[in-house]
Design a protein around this motif. Structure first.
Motif, PDB file in Angstrom:
ATOM      1  N   VAL A  76      53.898 130.414 -20.156  1.00 36.99           N
ATOM      2  CA  VAL A  76      53.628 130.710 -21.568  1.00 36.99           C
ATOM      3  C   VAL A  76      54.192 129.631 -22.498  1.00 36.99           C
ATOM      4  O   VAL A  76      54.282 129.827 -23.709  1.00 36.99           O
ATOM      5  N   ARG A 130      55.807 135.017 -27.064  1.00 35.34           N
ATOM      6  CA  ARG A 130      55.487 134.417 -25.777  1.00 35.34           C
ATOM      7  C   ARG A 130      56.274 135.099 -24.652  1.00 35.34           C
ATOM      8  O   ARG A 130      55.759 135.290 -23.551  1.00 35.34           O
ATOM      9  N   ILE A 190      54.598 138.259 -23.828  1.00 35.42           N
ATOM     10  CA  ILE A 190      53.416 138.002 -22.996  1.00 35.42           C
ATOM     11  C   ILE A 190      53.848 137.751 -21.547  1.00 35.42           C
ATOM     12  O   ILE A 190      53.244 138.275 -20.607  1.00 35.42           O
ATOM     13  N   SER A 233      46.844 144.406 -25.748  1.00 37.52           N
ATOM     14  CA  SER A 233      47.556 143.679 -26.807  1.00 37.52           C
ATOM     15  C   SER A 233      47.401 144.479 -28.096  1.00 37.52           C
ATOM     16  O   SER A 233      46.341 144.473 -28.718  1.00 37.52           O
ATOM     17  N   MET A 258      46.856 133.294 -25.157  1.00 38.58           N
ATOM     18  CA  MET A 258      46.315 134.493 -24.508  1.00 38.58           C
ATOM     19  C   MET A 258      44.919 134.236 -23.956  1.00 38.58           C
ATOM     20  O   MET A 258      44.583 134.674 -22.852  1.00 38.58           O
ATOM     21  N   GLN A 262      43.932 134.415 -20.053  1.00 35.96           N
ATOM     22  CA  GLN A 262      42.861 135.318 -19.636  1.00 35.96           C
ATOM     23  C   GLN A 262      41.859 134.593 -18.745  1.00 35.96           C
ATOM     24  O   GLN A 262      41.445 135.106 -17.708  1.00 35.96           O
ATOM     25  N   ILE A 266      41.627 142.067 -20.885  1.00 38.72           N
ATOM     26  CA  ILE A 266      42.501 142.304 -22.039  1.00 38.72           C
ATOM     27  C   ILE A 266      41.784 143.158 -23.072  1.00 38.72           C
ATOM     28  O   ILE A 266      40.611 142.917 -23.378  1.00 38.72           O
TER      29      ILE A 266
END
Length: 323
Positions: A139, A160, A163, A176, A195, A199, A206
């Motif tokens: 990240v 981050r 995440i 999210s 993100m 993905q 997501i």
């Protein structure tokens, strides 16, 4: 792509002194493997309630009244608590709205990620630490910062970390929930780009919950638009942008400035969302709709598939089908 998550007729109420408020009413949608689905609508429309209901984290005064949430053949609404404990975080993880509030200030960010890994994975602490360092690098954070505390990070770095924590057990689906709200525009753009990159690289599914239409249309494959506890339109992002059918969807698009078209006239949607304890009969948007007819008060329009992959809940579309 097959469906990784199927939500069927999900209804969630909140108890109030004046009666139950239907925060989510008869909601249905699917999430495909490897896609990003945007769930969008005004504040209070039920987006976060849907997220909590999927994970079955609704607490009193909230209550899931009916419906199904199917993940890999398992109905999460009816699953036993111990089964859910294994599914949460490992199969479905959440990126919260405020990383500032979700991170524990007295533990290092690394220890918090390690803890989530050890709770759900059969690994040693050394292996969990190595995975944590790799996640931080993934990240965009130097792996040596695993020993840092949350207060030593900026808002964007905290997000981050959130995440990284959501990715810690290799989940199939991430929710999210307004995770970029409160960040400045530059940091928000960086987090969103991250993100989207993750993905695509990790083939993640997501659900992106937001009230920011430009943000959602810029990164999501499909969009489900909510109004007053119900999904009123659901289609590919391209379809929503080029051929939105529901008057509310059209209103949202018309209320959004277009930087590429500065001459576009921006118009607001008049009125306000209805009281969900005593919602209007029929279509809940009718009091704000420029196309309202007498028949709009007679029944709640069902979510119909008007063409492949494009669903709309509006009596205008029913009329087209009947002609």
């Amino acid at each position: 792509m097959g469906d990784i998550l199927t939500v069927k007729n999900l209804t969630t109420h909140y108890t109030t002194p004046d009666g139950p408020a239907e925060a989510a009413g008869d909601v249905s949608f699917t999430v495909k493997k490897g896609e990003m689905l945007g769930l969008i609508g005004e504040s209070g429309c039920g987006k976060s309630t849907i997220a909590s209901s999927i994970l079955r984290l609704i607490e009193y005064p909230g209550k899931i009244v009916s419906g199904e949430v199917i993940l890999d053949g398992i109905d999460l609404i009816r699953a036993k608590d111990k089964e859910l404990e294994k599914i949460r975080w490992k199969d479905i993880a959440v990126i919260p709205q405020s990383a500032m509030n979700s991170l524990n200030p007295v533990y290092t960010v690394g220890d918090q990620i390690i803890e989530s890994i050890l709770l759900h994975e059969d690994v040693t602490k050394k292996e969990a630490l190595e995975r944590t360092k790799n996640l931080l690098e993934l990240v965009g954070i130097d792996k040596g910062r695993w020993k840092s505390y949350p207060h030593e990070f900026s808002g964007g770095m905290k997000q981050r970390v959130a995440i990284a924590m959501a990715l810690s057990c290799n989940p199939k689906l991430i929710i999210s929930d307004e995770s970029t709200t409160g960040l400045d525009v530059l940091t928000q753009a960086q987090v969103i780009a991250l993100m989207k990159d993750l993905q695509e690289r990790l083939d993640l599914s997501i659900i992106m919950i937001s009230h920011d239409l430009p943000l959602v249309t810029s990164i999501c494959d499909r969009i489900a638009i909510m109004y007053a506890g119900k999904i009123i339109e659901w289609a590919s992002t391209k379809e929503i942008l080029e051929d939105a059918r529901h008057p509310y969807s059209q209103g949202l698009l018309n209320a959004t400035p277009d930087l590429l078209n500065p001459d576009k006239e921006v118009t607001s949607i008049p009125g306000s969302v209805p009281n969900l304890v005593h919602p209007p009969s029929g279509c809940r948007f009718r009091d704000r709709c420029q196309f309202v007819m007498e028949s709009c008060a007679e029944k709640i329009p069902p979510l119909l598939e008007i063409k492949e992959g494009h669903h709309v809940a509006c009596i205008l579309e029913e009329g087209d089908d009947n002609e």
